[in-house]
Design a protein around this motif. Structure first.
Motif, PDB file in Angstrom:
ATOM      1  N   LYS A   1     128.518 -78.818 -40.850  1.00 59.93           N
ATOM      2  CA  LYS A   1     127.754 -78.024 -41.806  1.00 59.93           C
ATOM      3  C   LYS A   1     126.629 -77.230 -41.142  1.00 59.93           C
ATOM      4  CE  LYS A   1     128.386 -77.890 -45.686  1.00 59.93           C
ATOM      5  NZ  LYS A   1     128.392 -78.603 -46.963  1.00 59.93           N
ATOM      6  N   ILE A   2     126.297 -77.546 -39.891  1.00 57.65           N
ATOM      7  CA  ILE A   2     125.330 -76.718 -39.157  1.00 57.65           C
ATOM      8  C   ILE A   2     125.852 -75.288 -39.092  1.00 57.65           C
ATOM      9  CG2 ILE A   2     124.144 -76.368 -36.953  1.00 57.65           C
ATOM     10  CD1 ILE A   2     124.559 -79.407 -36.445  1.00 57.65           C
ATOM     11  N   ASP A   3     127.116 -75.143 -38.767  1.00 57.43           N
ATOM     12  CA  ASP A   3     127.746 -73.829 -38.663  1.00 57.43           C
ATOM     13  C   ASP A   3     127.760 -73.115 -40.010  1.00 57.43           C
ATOM     14  OD1 ASP A   3     129.516 -71.883 -37.145  1.00 57.43           O
ATOM     15  OD2 ASP A   3     130.905 -72.472 -38.733  1.00 57.43           O
ATOM     16  N   TRP A   4     128.072 -73.839 -41.077  1.00 58.73           N
ATOM     17  CA  TRP A   4     128.129 -73.207 -42.396  1.00 58.73           C
ATOM     18  C   TRP A   4     126.752 -72.681 -42.802  1.00 58.73           C
ATOM     19  CZ3 TRP A   4     131.911 -75.913 -46.307  1.00 58.73           C
ATOM     20  CH2 TRP A   4     133.153 -76.072 -45.692  1.00 58.73           C
TER      21      TRP A   4
ATOM     22  N   ALA B   1     118.590 -75.287 -44.300  1.00 58.11           N
ATOM     23  CA  ALA B   1     119.784 -76.138 -44.337  1.00 58.11           C
ATOM     24  C   ALA B   1     120.282 -76.442 -42.933  1.00 58.11           C
ATOM     25  CB  ALA B   1     120.880 -75.468 -45.158  1.00 58.11           C
ATOM     26  N   ALA B   2     120.235 -75.451 -42.036  1.00 59.85           N
ATOM     27  CA  ALA B   2     120.688 -75.671 -40.662  1.00 59.85           C
ATOM     28  C   ALA B   2     119.838 -76.738 -39.974  1.00 59.85           C
ATOM     29  CB  ALA B   2     120.646 -74.368 -39.878  1.00 59.85           C
ATOM     30  N   GLY B   3     118.518 -76.615 -40.099  1.00 58.29           N
ATOM     31  CA  GLY B   3     117.632 -77.577 -39.457  1.00 58.29           C
ATOM     32  C   GLY B   3     117.824 -78.980 -39.974  1.00 58.29           C
TER      33      GLY B   3
ATOM     34  N   PRO C   1     128.282 -82.559 -48.777  1.00 53.62           N
ATOM     35  CA  PRO C   1     127.178 -81.639 -49.099  1.00 53.62           C
ATOM     36  C   PRO C   1     126.299 -81.396 -47.877  1.00 53.62           C
ATOM     37  CG  PRO C   1     127.289 -83.488 -50.648  1.00 53.62           C
ATOM     38  CD  PRO C   1     128.179 -83.833 -49.499  1.00 53.62           C
ATOM     39  N   PHE C   2     125.566 -80.281 -47.908  1.00 54.76           N
ATOM     40  CA  PHE C   2     124.497 -80.126 -46.934  1.00 54.76           C
ATOM     41  C   PHE C   2     123.564 -81.318 -47.079  1.00 54.76           C
ATOM     42  CE2 PHE C   2     125.745 -75.622 -47.184  1.00 54.76           C
ATOM     43  CZ  PHE C   2     125.832 -75.338 -45.829  1.00 54.76           C
ATOM     44  N   ASP C   3     122.968 -81.746 -45.980  1.00 53.04           N
ATOM     45  CA  ASP C   3     122.166 -82.959 -46.028  1.00 53.04           C
ATOM     46  C   ASP C   3     120.994 -82.813 -47.000  1.00 53.04           C
ATOM     47  OD1 ASP C   3     121.930 -85.668 -44.813  1.00 53.04           O
ATOM     48  OD2 ASP C   3     119.930 -84.921 -44.322  1.00 53.04           O
ATOM     49  N   MET C   4     120.429 -81.620 -47.139  1.00 50.00           N
ATOM     50  CA  MET C   4     119.306 -81.441 -48.043  1.00 50.00           C
ATOM     51  C   MET C   4     119.745 -81.504 -49.510  1.00 50.00           C
ATOM     52  SD  MET C   4     118.510 -77.398 -47.406  1.00 50.00           S
ATOM     53  CE  MET C   4     116.870 -77.538 -48.133  1.00 50.00           C
TER      54      MET C   4
END
Length: 495
Positions: A286-289, A298-300, A249-252
């Protein structure tokens, strides 16, 4: 004796130092370097011995703006670790056949030192010749090796370090190569190619990937407790809870009890550590996604998760400062991220992104559930927007919706609820409501995006440890791989 790694300076200081190094090297040159085909450099007199323990961290889609965004969203007084590394540089990212690269061509460049065509996994652009990877070189030198990613372990970037395949989309064929790769540790996402809906499309189905890995001597573990129980030196493939693409999952969105990239990195170090040395590639995929989705929050947050993994390597460096090398870079930039936009001019409030509590991907899943259930009104949807993105809430006047913004959301909601079934893809092609919500919050925060795909903007390099000096300057991504091979002292490395 290497200087101890201490607290991080400001990001502007790091950027200033990076630009100074680039100007110095391009204007004066380095007397101990000689030219290398493909734009690389040879540091024969500087790299007297190779680093025994080598980490390559790849923030997929992570340009300088993404790095600063990750830092800006941290708690007051906190900072990222890797921008304060003592050596900084930059690399260009183009593929052999296209100015704007994809992750397969960029991953191949970083893994092999050769440029190739887009979509190609560690093979030449002719799709006949295989290219030797740094993982294979490390294995040939008797070192243990690890490949870790927050996305599917057969996704383009991690695949480039252990597989050879003409087409990155041949996921099952890529996943099949894990069992015979010789890689000691795979961690993070699952092999997407092993999922039934992907195996059904494979040219040849040779069976379940997990079973094949077990037959090859791998421990197959799918939770943190089982991973911690694996003995050092035991070949292992470890994964956490994943989505339909095999990604974490995204970290958030990650439940606190679930494994993150830092845990897979820490356990990988434990399993790989030995007197002969090791090489580990860790990708923050997941930074790219998030950047493809133009989801700044989500990127941050995933940049910060990526940094936590890097801190595990830094802790190892403190125990072995004279033998460890850590290099952090990206395969390309994604989204054309700008910290500042036309609407906000010189005003920005990145802290507004903290009001977003779930990724756009998760919000899109909720929207899909509303659509399936039926009967969800626009007013009910606005209530959810207040909860998940803060928009319309009275806690901050900057979050109140204008009439035009409310109309934008209403139109997107109606279009989404009346559209046909999604045509597939990461977020569902029929959902225009979730991007509208996140887009409004991004604009209010002062974030701009120029694209939903990659760009050709050069990306940063940060290095710490033994032979870190070799990574200063401005050079192609292929040269970074060649420098890494040389800095590691690998036999057969490109000269």
């Amino acid at each position: 004796m290497p200087k101890p790694f201490s607290g991080p300076p400001s990001f502007l200081f790091v950027l200033k130092r990076m630009l100074t190094l680039v100007l110095l090297i391009t204007s004066t040159g380095c007397s101990s370097e000689v030219s290398l085909n493909g734009g690389g450099q040879r540091f024969a007199s500087q790299a007297d011995s190779g680093a025994r323990y080598v980490f390559l961290f790849i923030g997929d889609g992570m340009g300088l703006a993404q790095v600063e965004l990750g830092r800006a969203l941290l708690a007051p007084g906190d900072s990222l670790s890797f921008p304060s590394f003592p050596v900084t540089g930059m690399i260009s990212t183009s593929a052999a056949d296209r100015y704007i690269t994809d992750s397969a061509a960029a991953g191949t460049a970083l893994a092999t030192g050769y440029a190739t065509s887009v979509g190609t996994v560690s093979m030449a652009a002719n799709h006949r010749d295989t290219l030797k990877t740094i993982v294979e070189m490390a294995e040939g030198d008797g070192r243990r090796t690890g490949v870790v990613s927050s996305v599917g372990i057969d996704n383009a970037t991690p695949a480039c370090f252990y597989a050879h395949e003409p087409l990155r989309g041949s996921l099952y064929a890529i996943a099949l190569q894990m069992a015979s790769s010789g890689v000691d540790y795979f961690g993070g996402g699952r092999p997407e190619g092993n999922f039934p809906h992907k195996r059904s499309r494979a040219v040849v189905d040779r069976g379940d990937i997990d079973s094949l890995m077990q037959l090859s001597g791998y421990s197959v573990v799918k939770n943190s407790a089982s991973l911690r129980a694996v003995m050092p030196g035991t070949p292992c493939i470890a994964s956490g809870p994943s989505d339909m693409f095999g990604a974490l999952p995204f970290d958030m969105d990650r439940p606190a009890r679930d494994a993150d990239l830092a845990l897979f990195t820490r356990e990988g170090i434990r399993l790989l550590d030995n007197s002969k040395g090791f090489f580990m590639m860790v990708e923050g995929g997941k930074i790219d996604w998030a950047c493809h989705a133009n989801d700044a929050a989500a990127a941050g947050r995933d940049v910060a998760a990526f940094d936590r993994a890097i801190r595990e390597a830094v802790a190892f460096y403190h125990r072995h400062p004279e033998e460890t090398l850590i290099v952090v870079t990206a395969d390309h930039e994604c989204g054309g991220l700008s910290l500042g936009n036309r609407d906000g001019a010189y005003d920005s409030r990145l802290e507004l992104l903290h009001y977003q509590t779930i990724s756009m991907e998760k919000l899109s899943g909720k929207v899909a559930a509303w659509k399936k259930a039926g009967g969800v009104s626009f007013l009910a949807a606005l209530d959810s927007v207040r909860v998940f993105a803060g928009l319309g809430a009275g806690a901050d006047s900057e979050l109140l919706l204008s009439r035009d913004e409310e109309r934008e959301l209403r139109d997107a909601f109606r279009a989404t609820m009346s559209a046909g079934a999604a045509r597939g893809g990461q977020y569902g092609a029929a959902d225009s409501f979730s991007p509208a919500v996140v887009g409004i919050l991004n604009r209010r925060a002062g974030v701009g995006w120029t694209s939903n795909v990659h760009t050709a903007v050069p990306v940063p390099v940060f290095a710490l440890g033994h032979n870190a000096h070799m990574f200063a300057g401005f050079y192609p991504n292929t040269a970074l791989a060649r420098r890494l091979m040389q800095a590691s002292g690998l036999p057969g490395s490109l000269r």
